[in-house]
Design an enzyme around this catalytic site. Structure first.
Site, PDB file in Angstrom:
ATOM      1  N   ARG A 236       0.838  -1.195   0.000  1.00 34.67           N
ATOM      2  CA  ARG A 236       0.000   0.000   0.000  1.00 34.67           C
ATOM      3  C   ARG A 236       0.874   1.247   0.000  1.00 34.67           C
ATOM      4  O   ARG A 236       1.902   1.307   0.678  1.00 34.67           O
ATOM      5  CB  ARG A 236      -0.913   0.011   1.226  1.00 34.67           C
ATOM      6  CG  ARG A 236      -2.114  -0.920   1.130  1.00 34.67           C
ATOM      7  CD  ARG A 236      -3.059  -0.512   0.018  1.00 34.67           C
ATOM      8  NE  ARG A 236      -4.386  -1.086   0.167  1.00 34.67           N
ATOM      9  CZ  ARG A 236      -5.351  -0.984  -0.731  1.00 34.67           C
ATOM     10  NH1 ARG A 236      -5.134  -0.329  -1.850  1.00 34.67           N
ATOM     11  NH2 ARG A 236      -6.534  -1.530  -0.516  1.00 34.67           N
ATOM     12  N   ASP A 260       4.895   0.059  -6.814  1.00 37.35           N
ATOM     13  CA  ASP A 260       3.670  -0.274  -7.541  1.00 37.35           C
ATOM     14  C   ASP A 260       2.443   0.379  -6.912  1.00 37.35           C
ATOM     15  O   ASP A 260       1.408   0.464  -7.560  1.00 37.35           O
ATOM     16  CB  ASP A 260       3.471  -1.797  -7.584  1.00 37.35           C
ATOM     17  CG  ASP A 260       2.274  -2.195  -8.421  1.00 37.35           C
ATOM     18  OD1 ASP A 260       2.231  -1.800  -9.604  1.00 37.35           O
ATOM     19  OD2 ASP A 260       1.375  -2.886  -7.908  1.00 37.35           O
ATOM     20  N   GLU A 265      -3.590   7.577  -4.299  1.00 36.67           N
ATOM     21  CA  GLU A 265      -3.896   7.116  -5.642  1.00 36.67           C
ATOM     22  C   GLU A 265      -5.259   7.645  -6.080  1.00 36.67           C
ATOM     23  O   GLU A 265      -6.226   7.588  -5.335  1.00 36.67           O
ATOM     24  CB  GLU A 265      -3.885   5.590  -5.700  1.00 36.67           C
ATOM     25  CG  GLU A 265      -2.499   4.992  -5.543  1.00 36.67           C
ATOM     26  CD  GLU A 265      -2.506   3.477  -5.597  1.00 36.67           C
ATOM     27  OE1 GLU A 265      -3.604   2.897  -5.674  1.00 36.67           O
ATOM     28  OE2 GLU A 265      -1.423   2.865  -5.563  1.00 36.67           O
ATOM     29  N   HIS A 297      -0.054   0.315  -9.957  1.00 34.58           N
ATOM     30  CA  HIS A 297      -0.802  -0.644  -9.133  1.00 34.58           C
ATOM     31  C   HIS A 297      -1.190  -1.865  -9.965  1.00 34.58           C
ATOM     32  O   HIS A 297      -2.360  -2.262 -10.030  1.00 34.58           O
ATOM     33  CB  HIS A 297      -2.043   0.015  -8.531  1.00 34.58           C
ATOM     34  CG  HIS A 297      -2.447  -0.573  -7.218  1.00 34.58           C
ATOM     35  ND1 HIS A 297      -2.835   0.180  -6.141  1.00 34.58           N
ATOM     36  CD2 HIS A 297      -2.531  -1.860  -6.802  1.00 34.58           C
ATOM     37  CE1 HIS A 297      -3.133  -0.598  -5.124  1.00 34.58           C
ATOM     38  NE2 HIS A 297      -2.954  -1.853  -5.499  1.00 34.58           N
TER      39      HIS A 297
END
Length: 333
Positions: A236, A260, A265, A297
């Site tokens: 996360r 990632d 976000e 992601h």
């Protein structure tokens, strides 16, 4: 019985359609993000399936209650963006997909480690920025088997990553507040996070986001890590302070990072149809660094994962509507 699926991607639609045919259930899809402005699209449906990293708010669950919607089935693992108290207060039962494909994320983490360890970003920069293409001694990397890999979080994904790194010959150590009884001889637990930070050449994050680990990786922690250390985050974004990470990379506190998952976000990140240009200054800065691999992601994104995310989510919805206990209640896993 009929369901609505928000945030649907093109790659999910074949699996959604097959599940609907196999179970004789009407399933409607929409590309919109679930929020207080779009929730009215769910009017008249028996349950909602969703995949997003933006918040599920108190106001959203109040809208669910007014519309008589009692079931929300996530197509992902993380629940840190859910106002769970508000969901409970509005009689909304929520499920997730705790294990759609641990191997998919674990393989991606290892891929990032290999990319960064072998300095592929520097090779790409040479060609793209300098328009040169030749061997350079500066590109010398290290074998994974020469390194100590630290895994933080030894759940399903963490254990899958451990198995892969161990298979490549790495010495693997791990930290978890709730260690498992067996290590299968593949790794060794350390009692303190500081021990892992001090000893690891590669650190891979595999824990859920909580209030306790918000910005766990910050300036102080980067100072404790080895100067040649590589940080991999497929967990996360909130676990890593992005501004401090950039400073650590630019100042040489650590050597590289594979990112990632990002802080804050946006909904566009999971929207495969989005045409918006990247405007986030921190993301742009990270994206041009040769010692950084940043991805949207996407660690989870394999055929197996997408199929399982759709099927498990819809199976959970069907069970709830039929009065059965679903397999993946978020308050029980």
């Amino acid at each position: 019985m009929k369901f609505i699926i928000y945030n649907v991607r093109d790659d999910e639609i074949p699996f959604v359609e097959k599940w609907g045919r196999d179970h004789h259930v009407e399933v409607v899809t929409t590309t919109t993000t679930l929020n207080t402005e779009t929730v009215n699209e769910a009017q008249g449906f028996d349950g909602v399936s969703c995949l997003q990293t933006i918040p599920y708010t108190k106001e959203l669950f109040e809208a669910f209650h007014r519309m008589g919607i009692r079931y929300l089935a996530l197509r992902n693992v993380g629940v840190d963006n859910i106002d769970r108290a508000a969901a409970k207060a509005n009689d909304v039962t929520i499920t997730n997909v705790p294990a759609y494909s641990p191997e998919s994320i674990a393989e991606f983490a290892v891929m990032m480690a290999l990319y960064l360890t072998r300095k592929v970003g520097y090779m790409r920069q040479q060609l793209q920025d300098q328009h040169e293409f030749h061997f350079s001694p500066e590109f010398m990397g290290r074998l994974i088997s020469e390194q100590t890999v630290g895994i933080i979080g030894t759940g399903r994904i963490g254990r899958a990553a451990i198995h892969l790194f161990h298979g490549l010959g790495a010495k693997v150590i791990a930290y978890d507040k709730y260690p498992q009884k067996s290590t299968n001889g593949e790794f060794t637990y350390v009692d303190r996070l500081e021990t892992l930070l001090n000893q690891s050449d590669i650190i891979s994050l595999h824990m859920p986001a909580t209030s306790d680990n918000h910005h766990l990786f910050n300036h102080e922690v980067f100072e404790e890590m080895k100067a040649n250390a590589i940080l991999i985050n497929t967990a996360r974004g909130s676990i890593v302070n992005t501004n401090d990470l950039i400073f650590a990379l630019e100042s040489g506190e650590i050597a590289a990072a594979g990112i990632d998952t990002l802080e804050n976000e946006s909904a566009d990140l999971q929207d495969s149809r989005s045409t918006k240009k990247v405007a986030d200054a921190e993301l742009i800065k990270l994206s041009v660094m040769p010692n950084v691999l940043v991805t949207p992601h996407s660690a989870f994104h394999t055929t197996e994962s997408v199929k399982n995310m759709v099927n498990i989510s819809l199976n959970n919805l069907k069970a709830m509507v039929m009065g059965e206990k679903p397999a993946n209640l978020i308050d029980e896993n």
